[in-house]
Design a protein around this motif. Structure first.
Motif, PDB file in Angstrom:
ATOM      1  N   LEU A  47       0.818  -1.207   0.000  1.00  6.22           N
ATOM      2  CA  LEU A  47       0.000   0.000   0.000  1.00  6.22           C
ATOM      3  C   LEU A  47       0.858   1.266   0.000  1.00  6.22           C
ATOM      4  O   LEU A  47       0.452   2.300  -0.529  1.00  6.22           O
ATOM      5  N   ALA A  48       2.037   1.164   0.606  1.00  4.22           N
ATOM      6  CA  ALA A  48       2.921   2.338   0.690  1.00  4.22           C
ATOM      7  C   ALA A  48       4.123   2.207  -0.239  1.00  4.22           C
ATOM      8  O   ALA A  48       5.138   2.881  -0.044  1.00  4.22           O
ATOM      9  N   ALA A  49       4.015   1.362  -1.267  1.00  6.62           N
ATOM     10  CA  ALA A  49       5.165   1.065  -2.119  1.00  6.62           C
ATOM     11  C   ALA A  49       5.807   2.326  -2.699  1.00  6.62           C
ATOM     12  O   ALA A  49       7.027   2.522  -2.613  1.00  6.62           O
ATOM     13  N   GLU A  50       5.003   3.190  -3.296  1.00  9.52           N
ATOM     14  CA  GLU A  50       5.569   4.376  -3.939  1.00  9.52           C
ATOM     15  C   GLU A  50       6.177   5.322  -2.909  1.00  9.52           C
ATOM     16  O   GLU A  50       7.244   5.905  -3.137  1.00  9.52           O
ATOM     17  N   GLU A  51       5.498   5.490  -1.761  1.00  8.84           N
ATOM     18  CA  GLU A  51       6.014   6.374  -0.706  1.00  8.84           C
ATOM     19  C   GLU A  51       7.332   5.842  -0.136  1.00  8.84           C
ATOM     20  O   GLU A  51       8.281   6.612   0.108  1.00  8.84           O
ATOM     21  N   ILE A  52       7.400   4.523   0.067  1.00  7.64           N
ATOM     22  CA  ILE A  52       8.625   3.935   0.618  1.00  7.64           C
ATOM     23  C   ILE A  52       9.769   4.038  -0.390  1.00  7.64           C
ATOM     24  O   ILE A  52      10.903   4.404  -0.028  1.00  7.64           O
ATOM     25  N   ARG A  53       9.486   3.746  -1.649  1.00  5.92           N
ATOM     26  CA  ARG A  53      10.543   3.830  -2.669  1.00  5.92           C
ATOM     27  C   ARG A  53      11.058   5.255  -2.798  1.00  5.92           C
ATOM     28  O   ARG A  53      12.273   5.480  -2.923  1.00  5.92           O
ATOM     29  N   GLU A  54      10.161   6.224  -2.754  1.00  4.57           N
ATOM     30  CA  GLU A  54      10.587   7.623  -2.855  1.00  4.57           C
ATOM     31  C   GLU A  54      11.352   8.059  -1.607  1.00  4.57           C
ATOM     32  O   GLU A  54      12.392   8.717  -1.704  1.00  4.57           O
ATOM     33  N   ASP A  55      10.861   7.681  -0.430  1.00 11.22           N
ATOM     34  CA  ASP A  55      11.486   8.089   0.831  1.00 11.22           C
ATOM     35  C   ASP A  55      12.881   7.491   0.985  1.00 11.22           C
ATOM     36  O   ASP A  55      13.821   8.167   1.420  1.00 11.22           O
ATOM     37  N   LEU A  56      13.040   6.204   0.605  1.00 13.48           N
ATOM     38  CA  LEU A  56      14.317   5.519   0.804  1.00 13.48           C
ATOM     39  C   LEU A  56      15.156   5.457  -0.465  1.00 13.48           C
ATOM     40  O   LEU A  56      16.266   4.919  -0.451  1.00 13.48           O
ATOM     41  N   GLY A  57      14.635   5.991  -1.583  1.00 19.38           N
ATOM     42  CA  GLY A  57      15.390   5.999  -2.826  1.00 19.38           C
ATOM     43  C   GLY A  57      15.642   4.624  -3.397  1.00 19.38           C
ATOM     44  O   GLY A  57      16.762   4.320  -3.830  1.00 19.38           O
ATOM     45  N   LEU A  58      14.621   3.775  -3.457  1.00 16.17           N
ATOM     46  CA  LEU A  58      14.789   2.387  -3.869  1.00 16.17           C
ATOM     47  C   LEU A  58      14.356   2.180  -5.318  1.00 16.17           C
ATOM     48  O   LEU A  58      13.367   2.754  -5.775  1.00 16.17           O
ATOM     49  N   THR A  59      15.091   1.327  -6.041  1.00 10.72           N
ATOM     50  CA  THR A  59      14.644   0.866  -7.349  1.00 10.72           C
ATOM     51  C   THR A  59      13.557  -0.187  -7.152  1.00 10.72           C
ATOM     52  O   THR A  59      13.338  -0.682  -6.035  1.00 10.72           O
ATOM     53  N   ALA A  60      12.903  -0.568  -8.248  1.00  9.97           N
ATOM     54  CA  ALA A  60      11.886  -1.619  -8.153  1.00  9.97           C
ATOM     55  C   ALA A  60      12.512  -2.935  -7.704  1.00  9.97           C
ATOM     56  O   ALA A  60      11.919  -3.684  -6.914  1.00  9.97           O
ATOM     57  N   SER A  61      13.715  -3.243  -8.174  1.00 13.09           N
ATOM     58  CA  SER A  61      14.394  -4.482  -7.778  1.00 13.09           C
ATOM     59  C   SER A  61      14.721  -4.474  -6.290  1.00 13.09           C
ATOM     60  O   SER A  61      14.547  -5.486  -5.602  1.00 13.09           O
ATOM     61  N   ALA A  62      15.215  -3.334  -5.789  1.00 10.73           N
ATOM     62  CA  ALA A  62      15.548  -3.237  -4.367  1.00 10.73           C
ATOM     63  C   ALA A  62      14.295  -3.355  -3.509  1.00 10.73           C
ATOM     64  O   ALA A  62      14.297  -4.025  -2.460  1.00 10.73           O
ATOM     65  N   PHE A  63      13.216  -2.734  -3.956  1.00 12.39           N
ATOM     66  CA  PHE A  63      11.971  -2.831  -3.204  1.00 12.39           C
ATOM     67  C   PHE A  63      11.431  -4.267  -3.247  1.00 12.39           C
ATOM     68  O   PHE A  63      10.944  -4.792  -2.242  1.00 12.39           O
ATOM     69  N   GLY A  64      11.532  -4.922  -4.404  1.00 10.19           N
ATOM     70  CA  GLY A  64      11.107  -6.318  -4.498  1.00 10.19           C
ATOM     71  C   GLY A  64      11.928  -7.212  -3.599  1.00 10.19           C
ATOM     72  O   GLY A  64      11.395  -8.126  -2.954  1.00 10.19           O
ATOM     73  N   LEU A  65      13.248  -6.942  -3.514  1.00  4.74           N
ATOM     74  CA  LEU A  65      14.108  -7.714  -2.628  1.00  4.74           C
ATOM     75  C   LEU A  65      13.720  -7.511  -1.169  1.00  4.74           C
ATOM     76  O   LEU A  65      13.647  -8.469  -0.385  1.00  4.74           O
ATOM     77  N   ALA A  66      13.455  -6.259  -0.784  1.00  5.71           N
ATOM     78  CA  ALA A  66      13.040  -5.975   0.591  1.00  5.71           C
ATOM     79  C   ALA A  66      11.717  -6.672   0.912  1.00  5.71           C
ATOM     80  O   ALA A  66      11.523  -7.186   2.021  1.00  5.71           O
ATOM     81  N   SER A  67      10.813  -6.706  -0.048  1.00 10.55           N
ATOM     82  CA  SER A  67       9.533  -7.376   0.166  1.00 10.55           C
ATOM     83  C   SER A  67       9.718  -8.885   0.274  1.00 10.55           C
ATOM     84  O   SER A  67       9.089  -9.545   1.107  1.00 10.55           O
ATOM     85  N   SER A  68      10.595  -9.441  -0.562  1.00 10.14           N
ATOM     86  CA  SER A  68      10.863 -10.872  -0.497  1.00 10.14           C
ATOM     87  C   SER A  68      11.573 -11.262   0.791  1.00 10.14           C
ATOM     88  O   SER A  68      11.463 -12.406   1.245  1.00 10.14           O
ATOM     89  N   ALA A  69      12.313 -10.323   1.391  1.00  9.69           N
ATOM     90  CA  ALA A  69      13.015 -10.612   2.649  1.00  9.69           C
ATOM     91  C   ALA A  69      12.047 -11.072   3.728  1.00  9.69           C
ATOM     92  O   ALA A  69      12.423 -11.834   4.623  1.00  9.69           O
ATOM     93  N   PHE A  70      10.798 -10.625   3.625  1.00  9.35           N
ATOM     94  CA  PHE A  70       9.777 -11.063   4.570  1.00  9.35           C
ATOM     95  C   PHE A  70       9.676 -12.586   4.593  1.00  9.35           C
ATOM     96  O   PHE A  70       9.421 -13.189   5.640  1.00  9.35           O
ATOM     97  N   PHE A  71       9.916 -13.222   3.440  1.00  8.71           N
ATOM     98  CA  PHE A  71       9.730 -14.669   3.332  1.00  8.71           C
ATOM     99  C   PHE A  71      11.025 -15.449   3.517  1.00  8.71           C
ATOM    100  O   PHE A  71      11.038 -16.666   3.348  1.00  8.71           O
ATOM    101  N   ALA A 115      18.361  -1.076   5.411  1.00  5.44           N
ATOM    102  CA  ALA A 115      18.813  -2.162   6.292  1.00  5.44           C
ATOM    103  C   ALA A 115      17.779  -2.453   7.375  1.00  5.44           C
ATOM    104  O   ALA A 115      17.483  -3.615   7.675  1.00  5.44           O
ATOM    105  N   VAL A 116      17.231  -1.407   7.973  1.00  5.02           N
ATOM    106  CA  VAL A 116      16.209  -1.587   9.006  1.00  5.02           C
ATOM    107  C   VAL A 116      14.936  -2.180   8.391  1.00  5.02           C
ATOM    108  O   VAL A 116      14.288  -3.052   8.991  1.00  5.02           O
ATOM    109  N   LEU A 117      14.602  -1.709   7.190  1.00  3.99           N
ATOM    110  CA  LEU A 117      13.416  -2.242   6.509  1.00  3.99           C
ATOM    111  C   LEU A 117      13.557  -3.742   6.279  1.00  3.99           C
ATOM    112  O   LEU A 117      12.641  -4.521   6.591  1.00  3.99           O
ATOM    113  N   ILE A 118      14.707  -4.179   5.753  1.00  2.21           N
ATOM    114  CA  ILE A 118      14.909  -5.597   5.479  1.00  2.21           C
ATOM    115  C   ILE A 118      14.934  -6.403   6.772  1.00  2.21           C
ATOM    116  O   ILE A 118      14.287  -7.463   6.875  1.00  2.21           O
ATOM    117  N   THR A 119      15.661  -5.907   7.778  1.00  5.45           N
ATOM    118  CA  THR A 119      15.735  -6.633   9.055  1.00  5.45           C
ATOM    119  C   THR A 119      14.362  -6.774   9.689  1.00  5.45           C
ATOM    120  O   THR A 119      13.986  -7.856  10.176  1.00  5.45           O
TER     121      THR A 119
END
Length: 447
Positions: A47-71, A115-119
């Motif tokens: 739900l906050a994908a665009e806000e998080i990517r803009e706030d943390l300066g993430l590419t789509a791949s980096a955001f996908g990796l952070a999301s996959s880290a959940f699993f 780093a905090v997001l992934i952890t």
């Protein structure tokens, strides 16, 4: 009339009273809310994908990796705690999960970068990995097998309700108070729920009920007092896990459920962005479409439960009442996803999207009740936990793959992702139709 109207076969020494019935549905209601919170936690990033990517300066791949880290630990903890659930009371496992997943989100709510997001997501995934199978085990312990379709479906419905509530509420919080406030809100709700669970939670009288032994059991006898068409009683507890997971039914249910979880991971992480970036929906329009997708999923879950219960009462084999219905829903979802990228923009696109992403969710309930029917009572937690561990690897694969596709192909990357999803659903539906047969495999396990 639903499957809850049929008189149950109660284990020896157990009596059905109004107070026990109320307690059963109180615990079920709490666990529905448990799953609502669980999926509200999961949905925050999408739900906050665009806000998080803009706030943390993430590419789509980096955001996908952070999301996959959940699993990353989700599957491992799901299997490990599923096995523990056969030895430790699910009440305390569920309490520990609720406390840990709330605590894991506190650092992210306060601050920090990638780093905090992934952890935070790794720890949250470890805490939430066992939630669905253990919640199902605790819920179904209050009901005999031929009354489990409805409560099992209601736990799955908690997933839908969690998204339906989270989508508008958390979107408002994100837009008005920032995405970190949304993370803090879901963590606080988890703490409140844990306090209620300590007071009201618990397991029911069917937690240790096993199939009868002797010739009747080895012949796949139905429980005494169960209606004609009630599923075959599971085999004695001598059946080891390796034999259970080697059955065609367990493999078919797990493969089918994998397709469902692929769609869930896609929807949780990338569906809002897909609607906004590729299909041109506004933020409000994306939220409405997300709610429609999960709303149809809830209708499909309840409809499947009602139809399955009716077929079982009329004597239909579980192969068709469960595997057949679940497989057909997956195949319809597959057809919709495969057609979606080629449909003209407008109403048809919206219909195909809602059907393709909404119908497959019913397989979650089918898979759980199928494996619960197959496995003996003291192997259910492990059988469900191992299934969940395999299935949720879809959560590792889908977000990362979609992120790479989007970085490589832009908006077209979403089209390729939808086609891949259609292919996964096609294979999953075929597995459900051809492999699932709990009656056959329960008899074989009893030998």
């Amino acid at each position: 009339m639903t499957d809850t109207d049929v008189a149950p076969a109660v284990p020896a020494g157990t009596s059905k009273t109004p107070s026990s019935t109320r307690r059963a549905w109180t615990v079920t209601a709490l666990l529905i809310v448990f799953m609502m919170i669980n999926f509200a936690d999961k949905s925050v990033l999408g739900l906050a994908a665009e806000e998080i990517r803009e706030d943390l300066g993430l590419t789509a791949s980096a955001f996908g990796l952070a999301s996959s880290a959940f699993f990353l630990l989700f599957s491992v903890s799901g299997a490990a705690v599923g096995l523990l659930a056969d030895r430790i009371r699910p009440k305390w496992l569920i309490l520990a999960m609720a406390v840990l997943w709330s605590a894991s989100q506190a650092p992210l709510a306060v601050g920090g970068g990638l780093a905090v997001l992934i952890t935070s997501r790794v720890l949250l995934g470890a805490a939430e990995g066992p939630a669905f199978p253990v919640a199902q085990q605790a819920t179904l312990s209050w009901f005999p097998d031929h009354r489990r379709n409805l409560p099992g479906a209601l736990i799955v419905l908690g997933i839908t309700l969690g998204i339906l509530v989270a989508a508008p509420v958390l979107t408002w919080v994100i837009q008005n108070h920032g995405w970190r406030s949304a993370v803090a809100a879901v963590a606080l709700v988890g703490v409140v729920w844990a306090l209620l669970w300590v007071r009201l939670g618990g397991e029911g009288p069917y937690a240790t009920a096993s199939a009868p032994t002797g010739p009747a059991a080895s012949g796949g006898a139905r429980s005494e007092g169960a209606p004609a068409g009630a599923p075959t009683a599971p085999p004695p507890s001598s059946a080891p896990y390796r034999r259970i997971v080697a059955t065609r039914t367990w493999i078919g249910a797990t493969t089918a459920y994998f397709g469902t979880y692929w769609v869930i991971a896609f929807a949780l992480v990338w569906l809002p962005s897909y609607l906004h970036k590729a299909l041109g929906y506004s933020s409000a329009g994306s939220t409405r479409m997300v709610m429609l997708v999960w709303g149809l999923g809830g209708v499909a879950v309840l409809g499947q439960a009602g139809l399955t219960g009716r077929l079982l009462r009329r004597g239909a084999a579980s192969r068709w009442a469960r595997g057949g219905i679940g497989g057909v829903l997956l195949l319809v979802g597959a057809a919709a996803c495969l057609a979606l990228p080629f449909a003209p923009a407008g109403v048809l696109t919206a219909v195909l999207l809602v059907v393709g992403f909404g119908l497959p969710g019913a397989m979650s309930s089918v898979a759980v009740t199928t494996v619960t029917e197959l496995a003996p009572a003291d192997r259910r937690g492990g059988a469900l936990g191992i299934m969940n561990a395999v299935v949720t690897t879809a959560g590792l694969l889908a977000p990362t793959l979609i992120g790479r596709l989007v970085d490589t192909h832009g908006a077209d990357g979403y089209r390729y992702a939808v086609l891949i999803t259609g292919a996964v659903l096609l294979l999953s539906g075929a597995a459900a139709l051809t492999l699932i047969d709990p009656d056959r495999d329960a008899r074989r396990l009893s030998l």
